[in-house]
Design a protein around this motif. Structure first.
Motif, PDB file in Angstrom:
ATOM      1  N   ASP A 211       0.829  -1.205   0.000  1.00 24.54           N
ATOM      2  CA  ASP A 211       0.000   0.000   0.000  1.00 24.54           C
ATOM      3  C   ASP A 211       0.868   1.262   0.000  1.00 24.54           C
ATOM      4  O   ASP A 211       1.247   1.739  -1.055  1.00 24.54           O
ATOM      5  CB  ASP A 211      -0.984  -0.022   1.177  1.00 24.54           C
ATOM      6  CG  ASP A 211      -0.388  -0.661   2.426  1.00 24.54           C
ATOM      7  OD1 ASP A 211       0.716  -0.241   2.796  1.00 24.54           O
ATOM      8  OD2 ASP A 211      -1.015  -1.572   3.010  1.00 24.54           O
ATOM      9  N   VAL A 212       1.184   1.786   1.171  1.00 25.64           N
ATOM     10  CA  VAL A 212       1.940   3.041   1.232  1.00 25.64           C
ATOM     11  C   VAL A 212       3.411   2.719   1.489  1.00 25.64           C
ATOM     12  O   VAL A 212       3.797   1.558   1.541  1.00 25.64           O
ATOM     13  CB  VAL A 212       1.374   3.963   2.326  1.00 25.64           C
ATOM     14  CG1 VAL A 212      -0.085   4.253   2.070  1.00 25.64           C
ATOM     15  CG2 VAL A 212       1.583   3.356   3.708  1.00 25.64           C
ATOM     16  N   PRO A 229       5.547   0.443  -2.598  1.00 20.24           N
ATOM     17  CA  PRO A 229       4.701  -0.378  -3.451  1.00 20.24           C
ATOM     18  C   PRO A 229       5.292  -0.449  -4.860  1.00 20.24           C
ATOM     19  O   PRO A 229       5.766   0.551  -5.398  1.00 20.24           O
ATOM     20  CB  PRO A 229       3.367   0.373  -3.457  1.00 20.24           C
ATOM     21  CG  PRO A 229       3.695   1.766  -3.049  1.00 20.24           C
ATOM     22  CD  PRO A 229       4.881   1.659  -2.134  1.00 20.24           C
ATOM     23  N   PRO A 299      -0.393  -3.231  -5.832  1.00 19.65           N
ATOM     24  CA  PRO A 299      -1.160  -2.861  -4.644  1.00 19.65           C
ATOM     25  C   PRO A 299      -2.641  -2.822  -4.960  1.00 19.65           C
ATOM     26  O   PRO A 299      -3.049  -2.470  -6.059  1.00 19.65           O
ATOM     27  CB  PRO A 299      -0.649  -1.463  -4.311  1.00 19.65           C
ATOM     28  CG  PRO A 299       0.541  -1.245  -5.150  1.00 19.65           C
ATOM     29  CD  PRO A 299       0.446  -2.166  -6.320  1.00 19.65           C
ATOM     30  N   ALA A 301      -5.915  -1.046  -4.040  1.00 16.61           N
ATOM     31  CA  ALA A 301      -6.392   0.129  -3.326  1.00 16.61           C
ATOM     32  C   ALA A 301      -7.528  -0.201  -2.384  1.00 16.61           C
ATOM     33  O   ALA A 301      -7.761   0.474  -1.405  1.00 16.61           O
ATOM     34  CB  ALA A 301      -6.848   1.187  -4.329  1.00 16.61           C
TER      35      ALA A 301
END
Ligand SMILES: [Cu+2]
Lengths: 330, 652
Positions: A211-212, A229, A299, A301
């Motif tokens: 993700d982040v 990511p 990733p 979301a």
């Protein structure tokens, strides 16, 4: 105006004397008393080297600090209006002093260039010093390149023994809000939240994120690599003895960043192999459902709904929906 | 000096002001005019209008309709607020009139205290407005710091939830960084630069006034994040966390863009003024060292800030019209934000260091009664730092995987920059050498800067060493390092500057006894707060965490309690301001510190046009304790009676 030049060298001699005594004392005390305990300790070869680098920097820094402090302290105690210091004298001699300026600039330049050269040398001989080296590391330990290829192609099993006799273990670190999980590609690619490593082995960490941006910080191993990511950020370390270590996320990654930590351990190679094979067997059913091992994963979301990985259907990218949806690492 | 030829030697400061009927209503005295009140009303109306319009055009989009949030409405609301604020204060009167082809009415200087609440193009008014503005930033940011240290008193018992805590951390960092860009350039740069270079005004007084009012708009924008649920990215705003955040993130991005406009405007105006508005005879080797530092800073503001502005704009576009500058899945890159942010962010670090060097180098000669040592080294060091600062940004990204093979290069450039930075110590120590030092309050703060900045600078070398960086990056060590340079350096220099120049700016002396209490509390508790953080960081505590290892509680508590006492030292400072300026004002002598600086050679309070006649500079202002020292400047005779009325025309 009364006592000008005749006293000047005496001031400087006095200061130099104090400086030499204090610097030598501070350096010795630091090197022998504090140095061996400086973080991150000596659990790995990397940690040992980085501790040595820190100590060498400190031994250079202490005389610099003490030099300025002695000068400032001396000027406060000897040259103030209150203590009836010497009368200030202006004029050309007080405006510049070629000798002092050249000396200062030469010394600072020499120290700085030495530090840069030393840092570069340490970085290269220690294969990136445990820092993230990006997807295509240039300073790799012997055998690591072959091991990485074998891990990705699924052609190696267990702790890999490379032609030169090096033992290498590739491990994948997957950062996600808000925990780290680990995949062992040479043990069928099982995924676990425990980080167990064999002693006396070169470890190739392949750090990525779902993700982040996180940062994988294995404190006592002296390893730190950002988890981005879509990026495989590789970092190397060479374990020595056995012991436990802490893993913390060191890049702000949202709500539960502060709670994103776990613990790992370095165990004997035989204990490691036993742990890994038994975990591989126990997790076999889960491993089948994981996406095939890869350096990076797209990733998702909407990870909260779709699990850790994309479920194969394309989820539209949303800027808002995942905020705060996930729970902290347990 | 050719520039002097165009400059009038006399002004009609005594000319009768136009009659009330001749003044446009916007500039009349009294409340029926444009001032802070109309700016607030304008901002409020603009906000509502923008929000309504944003909802009107976008609320039916599916990705907005189902989300409960409308980033487009938030963006337009903030845009409306800033525009309304600028219209309300009157910042747009002149440019708008010009655009429609009308000749705008000449500005009239409003007399009395109410001018401080108006769009004033007088650099002395703007300077004092900035003093109040940055102190407002400083105290709000400081309160948030107190909240952070309260939460960190205990590793397991929490005062705030993790969400509130990280919002507080993010607001604290952002507000303090915004403040730090302007804390010296804004108040002291604007007030003092014209006085120190012998000019009557800045080159672009309207741009100068604009920079202040947009700076204050930035304060409102960044606070608007709180009702929107805050943002949890820290002041660095890294994507994809940025993309993931709610509308509070827009306040952050828009806030930096707004503050960035102010920084560019301020930097541009000041740099141009220094280059073009120096009095005749003020050659580059006679320019006061503070002005050199402000010139270097202003250049950095002008050249580095556009990158921040664009980076913020891209972020807003990502969040509103669904572009993908920072979205990896759609061809963007989260690395892009990191690169852009630090490409601005590292020059920014020196924007926050150079003015502090300038202040201490400027006041050291006054209190040592000696000439500034190695003036040329000092000036070239500042320019050297400014240039090198554009080549070090990737040292923030050593562990990121970006350009890993370039780490030796960035390690080298980062360590090289400590050579020109080290010049300030050469200059300071050379000036102190065998001097009869007067330990007045400004001098104490200046000496404290050397102590603090030394620690900040040396720990910076540790951070630049890639192997050591593995342990210290992203933890409390780096946090302590930059507090030592920004707070220990810049903020101490700001205090030195205020104690030193407020007598000139306000005509009142700051109380020395309260000043001593303020200094010692701030110095001692600053070090007791931040020094333990080096150890906390080395022992493994990452930044921006609400919980930490229980064995670090002792050190964290020590740091927290020191921080509270450090906070109290700021109350002492505020009390000293109130006491010395209003409760028991002591009139300042024209030159209380016996300075040779040009700014002290005018009357106190400073006349409306600074110098009755533009001085002709004969030498530099550092001829202390010199036998047969040359006179600083030729101030001419008494001013001739105003006859040349054309010289009152307003600068465009
Ligand atoms: Cu994280």
């Amino acid at each position: 105006m009364a006592n000008t030049s005749s006293n000047s060298p005496r001031d400087l001699r006095k200061m130099s004397g104090i400086w030499v005594v204090l610097s030598v004392a501070a350096d010795l005390l630091f090197w022998f008393l504090v140095g061996p305990h400086v973080p991150p300790g000596r659990l790995t070869e990397t940690a040992k080297n980085n501790q040595m680098d820190f100590n060498i920097l400190m031994v250079i820094a202490l005389p610099v600090l003490i030099g300025v402090w002695v000068y400032m302290g001396y000027s406060i105690t000897h040259w103030s209006a209150k203590r009836n210091g010497p009368e200030s004298v202006g004029g050309a001699a007080a405006r510049s002093n070629r000798k002092a300026q050249v000396l200062w600039i030469s010394i600072t330049s020499f120290v700085v260039l030495f530090l840069a050269a030393f840092g570069t040398w340490a970085l290269i001989v220690d294969h990136g010093s445990g820092g993230g080296e990006g997807p295509n590391p240039v300073w790799m330990p012997a055998g690591a390149a072959q091991a990485e290829t074998a891990a990705l192609n699924g052609t190696g099993t267990g702790i890999l023994s490379e032609p030169g006799g090096e033992k290498v273990l590739p491990v994948q670190v997957i950062g996600q809000q808000w925990k780290f999980t680990y995949r062992y590609p040479t043990f069928g690619g099982f995924e676990t939240s425990q980080l167990v490593l064999p002693a006396n082995t070169t470890i190739a960490f392949n750090v990525t994120s779902l993700d982040v941006i996180h940062s994988f910080w294995a404190y006592q191993l002296s390893v730190k690599a950002d988890a981005n990511p879509g990026v495989n950020n590789v970092a190397f370390t060479e374990t020595k003895g056995t012991g436990n270590f802490t893993v913390r996320c060191s890049e702000l990654c949202g709500l539960w960043h502060g709670a994103m930590f776990n613990y790992g351990s370095v165990v004997s190679p035989s204990a490691f192999t036993q742990w890994a094979t038994s975990t591989e067997a126990a997790n076999a059913a889960n491993t089948k459902n994981l996406p095939p091992f890869a350096w990076t994963y797209t990733p998702d979301a909407n990870g909260a709904a779709g699990g850790y990985y994309p479920d194969g259907t394309v989820t539209p990218y949303s800027t808002v929906e995942t905020y705060g949806a996930k729970q902290p690492a347990s | 000096m050719t520039i002097s030829a165009e400059r009038p030697t006399a002004v009609a400061s005594s000319a009768t002001p136009p009659t009330a009927s001749g003044i446009p209503w916007t500039q009349r005295p009294g409340w029926m005019s444009q001032h802070l009140g109309t700016a607030i009303v304008g901002g409020f109306l603009g906000y509502i209008l923008g929000h309504w319009f944003g909802n009107y055009i976008s609320s039916s989009y599916p990705w907005i309709a189902n989300s409960g949030q409308n980033p487009i409405a938030v963006t337009l609301a903030l845009l409306g607020m800033v525009l309304g604020w600028l219209v309300g204060i009157g910042a747009l009167n002149y440019p708008l009139a010009k655009i429609v082809g009308k000749e705008p009415p000449a500005e009239v200087e409003v007399e009395g205290w109410s001018k401080y609440f108006r769009y004033s193009t007088n650099h002395k008014v703007v300077g004092l407005q900035y003093v109040v503005g940055v102190i407002l930033f400083m105290f709000t940011g400081g309160l948030l710091a107190m909240a952070i240290r309260t939460e960190l008193l205990n590793p397991t018992t929490h005062v705030f939830g993790p969400g509130t805590y990280i919002e507080i951390v993010s607001e604290h960092g952002t507000i303090m960084m915004m403040m730090a860009t302007s804390i010296i350039v804004g108040p002291l740069g604007n007030y003092l630069v014209p006085l120190m270079i012998g000019s009557r005004q800045m080159a672009f007084p309207r741009i100068e006034a604009f920079s202040f009012w947009i700076f204050m708009a930035g304060y409102m924008v960044i606070f608007s994040a709180l009702p929107y649920g805050g943002f949890n990215t820290g002041w660095t705003g890294y994507a994809p966390l940025q993309t993931q955040n709610g509308p509070g993130m827009i306040s952050y991005l828009f806030g930096f863009a707004v503050i960035g406009l102010g920084m560019m405007a301020a930097g541009f105006n000041i740099a141009v003024s220094i280059i073009n508005y120096r009095a005749p005879g003020m050659t580059w080797s006679r320019v006061p060292i503070f002005v050199w530092s402000i010139l270097a800073t202003a250049s950095l503001l002008t050249l580095a800030t556009p990158v921040l502005f664009s980076a913020g704009l891209f972020g807003i576009l990502d969040k509103t019209v669904q572009t993908a500058f920072y979205v990896d899945e759609h061809g963007g890159s989260s690395y892009l934000w990191q690169n852009l942010f630090w490409f601005f962010g590292h020059p920014e670090v020196y924007i926050m260091a150079l003015p502090g060097f300038g202040i201490v180098a400027e006041i050291l000669p006054v209190f040592t009664r000696k000439p500034l040592f190695a003036y040329k080294v000092a000036a070239s060091g500042m320019i050297g730092v400014a240039l090198l600062s554009f080549f070090v940004w990737q040292h923030h990204l050593f562990q990121s995987g970006i350009n890993p093979d370039m780490r030796p290069l960035f390690m080298l450039t980062t360590e090289l920059i400590s050579i020109p930075t080290g010049f300030i110590f050469l200059v300071g120590m050379g000036t102190l050498y065998r001097a009869k030092i007067r330990f007045e309050i400004p001098m104490l703060f200046a000496m404290a800067l050397f102590f603090n900045f030394l620690i900040g600078g040396v720990t910076g070398v540790f951070l630049s060493d890639v192997p050591v960086n593995v342990t210290v990056h992203g933890g409390f060590f780096v946090l302590s390092h930059f507090h030592y340079t920004i707070m220990g350096g810049l903020l101490f220099a700001f205090m030195a500057g205020l104690y030193y120049w407020l007598p000139k700016m306000t005509g009142m002396m700051m109380n020395k006894k309260i000043g001593l209490v303020h200094f010692w509390m701030m110095f001692v508790f600053f070090n007791l707060t931040f020094f333990p953080m080096f150890i906390i960081g080395l022992l493994g505590q990452p930044r921006r965490v609400f919980t930490y290892a229980s064995n670090l509680q002792g050190l964290n508590d020590f740091s927290s309690i020191s921080a509270f006492l450090l906070g109290i030292s700021f109350i002492v400072f505020a009390w000293n301001l109130v006491y010395s300026m209003w409760i028991s004002p002591q009139k300042a002598p024209a030159n209380p510190w016996e300075s040779l600086g040009l700014e002290w050679q005018t009357a106190t309070p400073v006349p409306a046009h600074n110098f009755d006649r533009i001085p002709v500079i004969m030498t530099d202002p550092y001829h202390y304790s010199e036998v047969n020292a040359p006179a600083l400047a030729d101030f001419g005779g008494p001013a001739p009676v105003a006859s040349d009325t054309s010289s009152t025309s307003n600068p465009a």
